[in-house]
Scaffold this motif. Structure first.
Motif, PDB file in Angstrom:
ATOM      1  N   MET A   1       0.812  -1.209   0.000  1.00 51.81           N
ATOM      2  CA  MET A   1       0.000   0.000   0.000  1.00 51.81           C
ATOM      3  C   MET A   1       0.851   1.268   0.000  1.00 51.81           C
ATOM      4  O   MET A   1       0.338   2.372   0.113  1.00 51.81           O
ATOM      5  CB  MET A   1      -0.898   0.027   1.255  1.00 51.81           C
ATOM      6  CG  MET A   1      -1.801  -1.155   1.447  1.00 51.81           C
ATOM      7  SD  MET A   1      -2.730  -0.983   3.007  1.00 51.81           S
ATOM      8  CE  MET A   1      -3.554  -2.569   3.105  1.00 51.81           C
ATOM      9  N   ASN A   2       2.178   1.083  -0.086  1.00 53.13           N
ATOM     10  CA  ASN A   2       3.126   2.198   0.060  1.00 53.13           C
ATOM     11  C   ASN A   2       2.988   2.870   1.420  1.00 53.13           C
ATOM     12  O   ASN A   2       3.066   4.095   1.551  1.00 53.13           O
ATOM     13  CB  ASN A   2       2.969   3.222  -1.063  1.00 53.13           C
ATOM     14  CG  ASN A   2       3.668   2.781  -2.343  1.00 53.13           C
ATOM     15  OD1 ASN A   2       4.362   1.759  -2.362  1.00 53.13           O
ATOM     16  ND2 ASN A   2       3.491   3.536  -3.402  1.00 53.13           N
ATOM     17  N   LEU A   3       2.797   2.005   2.433  1.00 54.80           N
ATOM     18  CA  LEU A   3       2.730   2.442   3.823  1.00 54.80           C
ATOM     19  C   LEU A   3       3.656   1.563   4.657  1.00 54.80           C
ATOM     20  O   LEU A   3       3.968   0.432   4.279  1.00 54.80           O
ATOM     21  CB  LEU A   3       1.300   2.332   4.383  1.00 54.80           C
ATOM     22  CG  LEU A   3       0.210   3.164   3.730  1.00 54.80           C
ATOM     23  CD1 LEU A   3      -1.151   2.781   4.308  1.00 54.80           C
ATOM     24  CD2 LEU A   3       0.468   4.654   3.941  1.00 54.80           C
ATOM     25  N   ALA A   4       4.086   2.088   5.806  1.00 54.79           N
ATOM     26  CA  ALA A   4       4.894   1.294   6.733  1.00 54.79           C
ATOM     27  C   ALA A   4       4.795   1.910   8.116  1.00 54.79           C
ATOM     28  O   ALA A   4       4.456   3.096   8.270  1.00 54.79           O
ATOM     29  CB  ALA A   4       6.362   1.250   6.300  1.00 54.79           C
ATOM     30  N   LEU A   5       5.059   1.098   9.132  1.00 46.36           N
ATOM     31  CA  LEU A   5       5.218   1.658  10.467  1.00 46.36           C
ATOM     32  C   LEU A   5       6.376   2.640  10.435  1.00 46.36           C
ATOM     33  O   LEU A   5       7.364   2.448   9.711  1.00 46.36           O
ATOM     34  CB  LEU A   5       5.501   0.553  11.480  1.00 46.36           C
ATOM     35  CG  LEU A   5       4.431  -0.525  11.669  1.00 46.36           C
ATOM     36  CD1 LEU A   5       4.867  -1.501  12.766  1.00 46.36           C
ATOM     37  CD2 LEU A   5       3.079   0.078  11.998  1.00 46.36           C
ATOM     38  N   ALA A   6       6.275   3.691  11.217  1.00 42.75           N
ATOM     39  CA  ALA A   6       7.342   4.693  11.233  1.00 42.75           C
ATOM     40  C   ALA A   6       8.665   4.075  11.663  1.00 42.75           C
ATOM     41  O   ALA A   6       9.733   4.457  11.175  1.00 42.75           O
ATOM     42  CB  ALA A   6       6.961   5.844  12.164  1.00 42.75           C
ATOM     43  N   VAL A   7       8.601   3.124  12.588  1.00 41.63           N
ATOM     44  CA  VAL A   7       9.787   2.372  13.033  1.00 41.63           C
ATOM     45  C   VAL A   7       9.450   0.898  12.906  1.00 41.63           C
ATOM     46  O   VAL A   7       8.559   0.407  13.598  1.00 41.63           O
ATOM     47  CB  VAL A   7      10.161   2.717  14.491  1.00 41.63           C
ATOM     48  CG1 VAL A   7      11.309   1.825  14.974  1.00 41.63           C
ATOM     49  CG2 VAL A   7      10.538   4.184  14.616  1.00 41.63           C
ATOM     50  N   ILE A   8      10.132   0.195  12.008  1.00 43.59           N
ATOM     51  CA  ILE A   8       9.840  -1.224  11.806  1.00 43.59           C
ATOM     52  C   ILE A   8      11.125  -2.019  11.998  1.00 43.59           C
ATOM     53  O   ILE A   8      12.060  -1.937  11.214  1.00 43.59           O
ATOM     54  CB  ILE A   8       9.200  -1.469  10.423  1.00 43.59           C
ATOM     55  CG1 ILE A   8       8.809  -2.935  10.256  1.00 43.59           C
ATOM     56  CG2 ILE A   8      10.077  -0.980   9.295  1.00 43.59           C
ATOM     57  CD1 ILE A   8       7.803  -3.159   9.160  1.00 43.59           C
ATOM     58  N   ALA A   9      11.195  -2.742  13.107  1.00 46.06           N
ATOM     59  CA  ALA A   9      12.413  -3.458  13.488  1.00 46.06           C
ATOM     60  C   ALA A   9      12.800  -4.482  12.419  1.00 46.06           C
ATOM     61  O   ALA A   9      11.952  -5.035  11.718  1.00 46.06           O
ATOM     62  CB  ALA A   9      12.217  -4.133  14.839  1.00 46.06           C
ATOM     63  N   GLU A  10      14.120  -4.761  12.312  1.00 47.06           N
ATOM     64  CA  GLU A  10      14.659  -5.518  11.185  1.00 47.06           C
ATOM     65  C   GLU A  10      14.276  -6.988  11.153  1.00 47.06           C
ATOM     66  O   GLU A  10      14.106  -7.563  10.091  1.00 47.06           O
ATOM     67  CB  GLU A  10      16.202  -5.430  11.182  1.00 47.06           C
ATOM     68  CG  GLU A  10      16.741  -4.037  10.912  1.00 47.06           C
ATOM     69  CD  GLU A  10      16.967  -3.261  12.197  1.00 47.06           C
ATOM     70  OE1 GLU A  10      16.425  -3.681  13.231  1.00 47.06           O
ATOM     71  OE2 GLU A  10      17.686  -2.251  12.171  1.00 47.06           O
ATOM     72  N   LEU A  11      14.188  -7.624  12.305  1.00 46.13           N
ATOM     73  CA  LEU A  11      13.958  -9.070  12.333  1.00 46.13           C
ATOM     74  C   LEU A  11      12.469  -9.380  12.231  1.00 46.13           C
ATOM     75  O   LEU A  11      11.653  -8.828  12.967  1.00 46.13           O
ATOM     76  CB  LEU A  11      14.540  -9.679  13.616  1.00 46.13           C
ATOM     77  CG  LEU A  11      16.047  -9.457  13.824  1.00 46.13           C
ATOM     78  CD1 LEU A  11      16.511 -10.180  15.077  1.00 46.13           C
ATOM     79  CD2 LEU A  11      16.858  -9.903  12.612  1.00 46.13           C
TER      80      LEU A  11
END
Length: 567
Positions: free
Chosen positions: A145-155
């Motif tokens: 959706m071209n959206l993401a959590l502002a902070v998205i942890a790597e694992l």
């Protein structure tokens, strides 16, 4: 420190555990990896099934599950049933610390059904999710959706609940802060069964600020509303090699994202993503990323690297190539970039499977990676677990940005662990003092990276076997962690409690502030219902008597004093 030579240590005599650890890859190859892949696949099918349901149906199921939690809590007899904790098995948690508090008598509440994305609200730019939703799950839904959590942890396996109640960071944290700083509201079941929604400006604002770092000891988190941001299809990533001493490496890292003129909020000067990996006392690679459109990435001459493919080189080794080829730029699909460290668990995969980074293994078996951390823990046994506590380091040191050079020199002198991961994050000046907080008066110094409303910190990630262990020398792992904790206390740093901690209760409350936490413990009835955060975090097996005595004890003001010498 001008002399960075590691101290001379005597040789250590090998014992049977050393050989078991050396050949543990056999169990990982033939047991852990196949089971891990099966579990990943079954979890994926469950996620797809959940996503096929309407948001209305998911919300209905959520409400029913919350009622079950409330009913279960009300069944508890405080005098006979022990303290409340989740029914999740101790080895399932991704964190490295022993979940020994579950070995004491306790009252279990099952939260295993809380793993659904309840809503993606594009108007409010909010994702409403349950606590067992993990990072892989949310990115799989939001990124298209071209959206993401502002902070998205790597694992991939890191869950919303763990990142909120504990600690979470990513390369965008220099803009948005820690994972918990991006949460807009919490839905909490309190000790008496009340279900409340806590925000920063409603009647439960004190609870809202107290939840992060509390390890689930104030109530049971059943959902959270988290900030979303608009993104693009690719990450334009620049790899810049750095050669010099550790202080020079630290300054190059700071300069990669913090303008020297103090214009920290200018998106033209500050990249979207930042991280640095230090490979030796004199070599590092600084990486900065900016979101890029599909059209930009596919322009003639641009290099696209799909790092998520199973046969690709592990990301940390790919980045290291910049030390030989010089600065270079490439475009990585955004979701691949988010989870760039998943396949090799940063660089821990090299210790678990020494040959897994070879092309033949990646091509033939790379699709099985990574092994689930929970299964690695479940198959290690008590002796292996204790061995890793002594001979292995998995710690994060959160330190003020201007002290990064000092922290790197300390790590080299006392632990000699490489690679080292650096990731900056804002520590906000909040209207109320929380468990973690910036240095008093930081805004007066106008240091690089700081603003009037937030002090810039850095996560110094120390994950690997120390140099002395690799050389077969004596190494006191517990002693090194204690020294690290003392250094953090003296330098206004913090230790995330997912890791093994050697802190005494007194030093725990010297590192963290107890005021708001203890206020909420009393106000919302957590005392006598939920274990305190220190006793949940501390190393060693807890007895019911020990926990009850701790609950009855009044918090001593000395615990919060900072002018006494560190034990």
């Amino acid at each position: 420190m001008s002399d960075l030579k590691a101290p001379l240590r005597p040789k250590r005599k090998k014992i049977w555990v050393d050989y078991f650890v050396q050949f543990r890859w056999i169990i990982v190859i033939f047991v852990v990896l196949p089971i891990s892949f099966t579990l990943y696949f079954l979890t994926y099918l469950g996620d797809v099934k959940s996503e096929m349901k309407s948001f209305k149906q998911r919300q209905k199921e959520h409400d029913e599950n919350v009622k079950k939690v409330v009913k279960r809590l009300k069944q508890r007899n405080a005098s006979t049933d022990g303290l409340v904790c989740t029914a999740r098995k101790p080895w399932i948690a991704v964190g490295m610390r022993n979940v020994d508090y579950k070995r004491a008598r306790h009252f279990e509440v099952d939260l295993s059904a809380f793993r659904n994305i309840l809503e993606i609200d594009k108007d409010r730019m909010i994702a409403r999710v349950e606590p067992l939703v993990n990072m892989g799950q949310i990115s799989r839904v939001a990124v298209p959706m071209n959206l993401a959590l502002a902070v998205i942890a790597e694992l991939d396996d890191l869950t919303v609940g763990g990142l909120i109640n504990g600690y979470g960071i990513e390369g965008s944290s220099h803009i948005y802060g820690l994972f918990s700083d991006t949460v807009v509201a919490y839905e909490i079941v309190l000790a008496d069964g009340r279900v409340v929604r806590a925000t920063k400006d409603n009647e439960y604002s004190d609870l809202f600020y107290a939840i992060p770092w509390s390890q689930g000891t104030l109530g049971l988190l059943v959902s959270a509303e988290i900030k979303l941001i608009p993104i693009k299809e690719y990450m334009r990533l620049t790899y810049k090699p750095v050669v010099g001493n550790l202080k020079e490496v630290a300054q190059a890292y700071i300069d990669s994202f913090a303008p020297r003129d103090g214009d920290q909020d200018n998106p033209e000067k500050v990249p979207d993503f930042v991280e640095t990996m230090i490979y030796s006392p004199t070599e590092a690679v600084c990486m900065t990323g900016r979101y890029a459109s599909n059209e930009e990435a596919k322009k003639k001459g641009n290099v696209i690297n799909r790092v998520g493919w199973w046969f690709k080189p592990w990301f940390y080794q790919h980045a290291q190539m910049a030390l030989k080829r010089g600065e270079f730029v490439e475009y990585i699909p955004t979701r691949d970039y988010y989870h760039r460290h998943t396949r090799c668990l940063y660089w821990e995969g090299k210790l678990i499977l020494p040959f897994a980074d070879q092309f033949w293994f990646r091509f033939l078996f790379g699709w099985l990676m990574p092994p689930k951390v929970s299964l690695l823990k479940a198959t290690q046994g008590e002796a292996i677990r204790n061995y890793y506590h002594e001979m292995h380091v998995i710690q994060d040191m959160l330190v003020p940005l201007y002290k990064v050079g000092d922290a790197l020199e300390w790590v080299h002198q006392e632990m000699e662990v490489y690679p080292i991961w650096l990731c900056p994050h804002r520590m906000y000046k909040l209207p109320i003092k929380t468990m973690v907080y910036p240095e008093p008066g930081f805004e007066l110094h106008r240091r690089q990276g700081d603003t009037q409303y937030a002090q810039m910190y850095t996560d110094v990630g120390v994950y690997y076997s120390p140099g002395p262990v690799l050389r077969g020398e004596v190494f006191d792992g517990a002693g090194a962690v204690r020294q690290m904790e003392n250094w953090l206390i003296e330098n206004h740093g913090f230790q995330p409690q997912y890791a093994v901690s050697e802190l005494t209760e007194k030093n725990f409350w010297r590192m963290f502030d107890a005021g708001l936490y203890e206020h909420c413990r009393v106000k919302y009835g957590a005392v006598g219902t939920f274990m305190s955060v220190y006793y949940k975090s501390k190393k060693g097996r807890k007895t019911e008597k020990e926990v009850q005595e701790a609950e009855k004890a009044q918090l001593e003001t000395a615990y919060a004093e900072v002018d006494e010498p560190v034990d």
